[in-house]
Motif scaffolding. Sequence first.
Motif, PDB file in Angstrom:
ATOM      1  N   LYS A 230      22.248  93.301  -9.217  1.00  0.00           N
ATOM      2  CA  LYS A 230      22.799  91.968  -9.448  1.00  0.00           C
ATOM      3  C   LYS A 230      23.168  91.752 -10.909  1.00  0.00           C
ATOM      4  N   GLN A 231      22.337  92.241 -11.819  1.00  0.00           N
ATOM      5  CA  GLN A 231      22.577  92.007 -13.239  1.00  0.00           C
ATOM      6  C   GLN A 231      23.675  92.898 -13.809  1.00  0.00           C
ATOM      7  N   HIS A 232      23.679  94.169 -13.457  1.00  0.00           N
ATOM      8  CA  HIS A 232      24.608  95.107 -14.085  1.00  0.00           C
ATOM      9  C   HIS A 232      25.893  95.326 -13.298  1.00  0.00           C
ATOM     10  N   LEU A 233      25.808  95.252 -11.996  1.00  0.00           N
ATOM     11  CA  LEU A 233      27.015  95.472 -11.196  1.00  0.00           C
ATOM     12  C   LEU A 233      27.650  94.152 -10.773  1.00  0.00           C
ATOM     13  N   THR A 234      27.053  93.069 -11.180  1.00  0.00           N
ATOM     14  CA  THR A 234      27.508  91.712 -10.867  1.00  0.00           C
ATOM     15  C   THR A 234      27.826  91.522  -9.388  1.00  0.00           C
TER      16      THR A 234
ATOM     17  N   SER B 114      31.663 101.942 -29.846  1.00  0.00           N
ATOM     18  CA  SER B 114      31.584 100.504 -30.089  1.00  0.00           C
ATOM     19  C   SER B 114      30.140 100.057 -30.228  1.00  0.00           C
ATOM     20  N   SER B 115      29.938  99.102 -31.118  1.00  0.00           N
ATOM     21  CA  SER B 115      28.610  98.504 -31.262  1.00  0.00           C
ATOM     22  C   SER B 115      28.471  97.289 -30.344  1.00  0.00           C
ATOM     23  N   ARG B 116      29.540  96.959 -29.642  1.00  0.00           N
ATOM     24  CA  ARG B 116      29.495  95.825 -28.712  1.00  0.00           C
ATOM     25  C   ARG B 116      28.644  96.179 -27.493  1.00  0.00           C
ATOM     26  N   THR B 117      28.073  95.161 -26.895  1.00  0.00           N
ATOM     27  CA  THR B 117      27.244  95.368 -25.709  1.00  0.00           C
ATOM     28  C   THR B 117      28.128  95.594 -24.490  1.00  0.00           C
ATOM     29  N   TYR B 118      27.483  96.064 -23.443  1.00  0.00           N
ATOM     30  CA  TYR B 118      28.196  96.251 -22.180  1.00  0.00           C
ATOM     31  C   TYR B 118      28.811  94.927 -21.733  1.00  0.00           C
ATOM     32  N   LEU B 119      28.057  93.848 -21.857  1.00  0.00           N
ATOM     33  CA  LEU B 119      28.539  92.534 -21.432  1.00  0.00           C
ATOM     34  C   LEU B 119      29.757  92.101 -22.234  1.00  0.00           C
ATOM     35  N   GLN B 120      29.750  92.325 -23.549  1.00  0.00           N
ATOM     36  CA  GLN B 120      30.903  91.965 -24.380  1.00  0.00           C
ATOM     37  C   GLN B 120      32.132  92.776 -23.976  1.00  0.00           C
ATOM     38  N   ILE B 121      31.941  94.064 -23.751  1.00  0.00           N
ATOM     39  CA  ILE B 121      33.060  94.920 -23.341  1.00  0.00           C
ATOM     40  C   ILE B 121      33.589  94.473 -21.989  1.00  0.00           C
ATOM     41  N   SER B 122      32.688  94.176 -21.085  1.00  0.00           N
ATOM     42  CA  SER B 122      33.095  93.719 -19.762  1.00  0.00           C
ATOM     43  C   SER B 122      33.922  92.445 -19.855  1.00  0.00           C
ATOM     44  N   ARG B 123      33.481  91.517 -20.678  1.00  0.00           N
ATOM     45  CA  ARG B 123      34.226  90.259 -20.842  1.00  0.00           C
ATOM     46  C   ARG B 123      35.594  90.489 -21.457  1.00  0.00           C
ATOM     47  N   LEU B 124      35.673  91.392 -22.453  1.00  0.00           N
ATOM     48  CA  LEU B 124      36.965  91.690 -23.056  1.00  0.00           C
ATOM     49  C   LEU B 124      37.925  92.296 -22.042  1.00  0.00           C
ATOM     50  N   LEU B 125      37.421  93.217 -21.247  1.00  0.00           N
ATOM     51  CA  LEU B 125      38.282  93.883 -20.263  1.00  0.00           C
ATOM     52  C   LEU B 125      38.710  92.924 -19.158  1.00  0.00           C
ATOM     53  N   LYS B 126      37.852  91.973 -18.810  1.00  0.00           N
ATOM     54  CA  LYS B 126      38.215  90.988 -17.783  1.00  0.00           C
ATOM     55  C   LYS B 126      39.157  89.921 -18.322  1.00  0.00           C
ATOM     56  N   ALA B 127      39.113  89.665 -19.632  1.00  0.00           N
ATOM     57  CA  ALA B 127      39.878  88.572 -20.225  1.00  0.00           C
ATOM     58  C   ALA B 127      41.384  88.782 -20.137  1.00  0.00           C
TER      59      ALA B 127
ATOM     60  N   ALA C  68      31.630  98.730  -7.476  1.00  0.00           N
ATOM     61  CA  ALA C  68      30.941  98.087  -8.601  1.00  0.00           C
ATOM     62  C   ALA C  68      30.336  99.132  -9.539  1.00  0.00           C
ATOM     63  N   MET C  69      29.808 100.223  -8.987  1.00  0.00           N
ATOM     64  CA  MET C  69      29.246 101.284  -9.826  1.00  0.00           C
ATOM     65  C   MET C  69      30.338 101.983 -10.634  1.00  0.00           C
ATOM     66  N   ILE C  70      31.495 102.183 -10.033  1.00  0.00           N
ATOM     67  CA  ILE C  70      32.618 102.803 -10.748  1.00  0.00           C
ATOM     68  C   ILE C  70      33.051 101.911 -11.912  1.00  0.00           C
ATOM     69  N   VAL C  71      33.162 100.621 -11.671  1.00  0.00           N
ATOM     70  CA  VAL C  71      33.537  99.677 -12.730  1.00  0.00           C
ATOM     71  C   VAL C  71      32.495  99.706 -13.840  1.00  0.00           C
ATOM     72  N   TYR C  72      31.223  99.699 -13.476  1.00  0.00           N
ATOM     73  CA  TYR C  72      30.146  99.753 -14.468  1.00  0.00           C
ATOM     74  C   TYR C  72      30.262 101.028 -15.310  1.00  0.00           C
ATOM     75  N   CYS C  73      30.468 102.156 -14.650  1.00  0.00           N
ATOM     76  CA  CYS C  73      30.576 103.434 -15.375  1.00  0.00           C
ATOM     77  C   CYS C  73      31.793 103.454 -16.294  1.00  0.00           C
ATOM     78  N   LEU C  74      32.900 102.881 -15.856  1.00  0.00           N
ATOM     79  CA  LEU C  74      34.092 102.825 -16.705  1.00  0.00           C
ATOM     80  C   LEU C  74      33.842 101.977 -17.946  1.00  0.00           C
ATOM     81  N   HIS C  75      33.111 100.886 -17.791  1.00  0.00           N
ATOM     82  CA  HIS C  75      32.784 100.051 -18.952  1.00  0.00           C
ATOM     83  C   HIS C  75      31.872 100.800 -19.923  1.00  0.00           C
ATOM     84  N   VAL C  76      30.888 101.498 -19.382  1.00  0.00           N
ATOM     85  CA  VAL C  76      29.984 102.279 -20.243  1.00  0.00           C
ATOM     86  C   VAL C  76      30.752 103.392 -20.947  1.00  0.00           C
ATOM     87  N   LEU C  77      31.646 104.063 -20.225  1.00  0.00           N
ATOM     88  CA  LEU C  77      32.466 105.114 -20.844  1.00  0.00           C
ATOM     89  C   LEU C  77      33.350 104.534 -21.950  1.00  0.00           C
TER      90      LEU C  77
END
Length: 132
Positions: A61-65, A100-113, A84-93
């Motif tokens: 729920k927390q990481h794969l939303t 990047s020093s940004r968190t996974y959540l920050q990267i996820s938000r940037l990519l969704k924006a 959802a796992m593929i999306v998570y792995c792409l964000h981590v990659l």
Amino acid sequence: EMISLGTAQSRAGNEFRLLKVMDSKGNELHLITNRFDLSADEIAELYKSRWAIELFFKWLKQHLTIKKFYAQSEQGVHNQVYIAMIVYCLHVLSQLNTNSSRTYLQISRLLKAAPWKSAHLWLRKIAGKAVP
């Protein structure tokens, strides 16, 4: 130890078993069960396994939303988790490849924006580099 649950007016019809077991940190846990055919150690192992499953779903729920499952079939649920796992792995990659020093959540938000922007511009921005 055998116990009954409920008040005198609304007591459960069955007797239950109260187990006192120690967790891995030395804390005493009180477990109530209606399983009389298993030893206290077996009940403790079942509880430990169930807790691991609960933690896994919390991680999902927390990481794969994944807030809810949309499919009705087992295969549909599997597909949603895989996507959802593929999306998570792409964000981590993206985070790893750009150092990047940004968190996974920050990267996820940037990519969704702004998904319509070209990927290399976003990856450069994520890495903290100037975009030409």
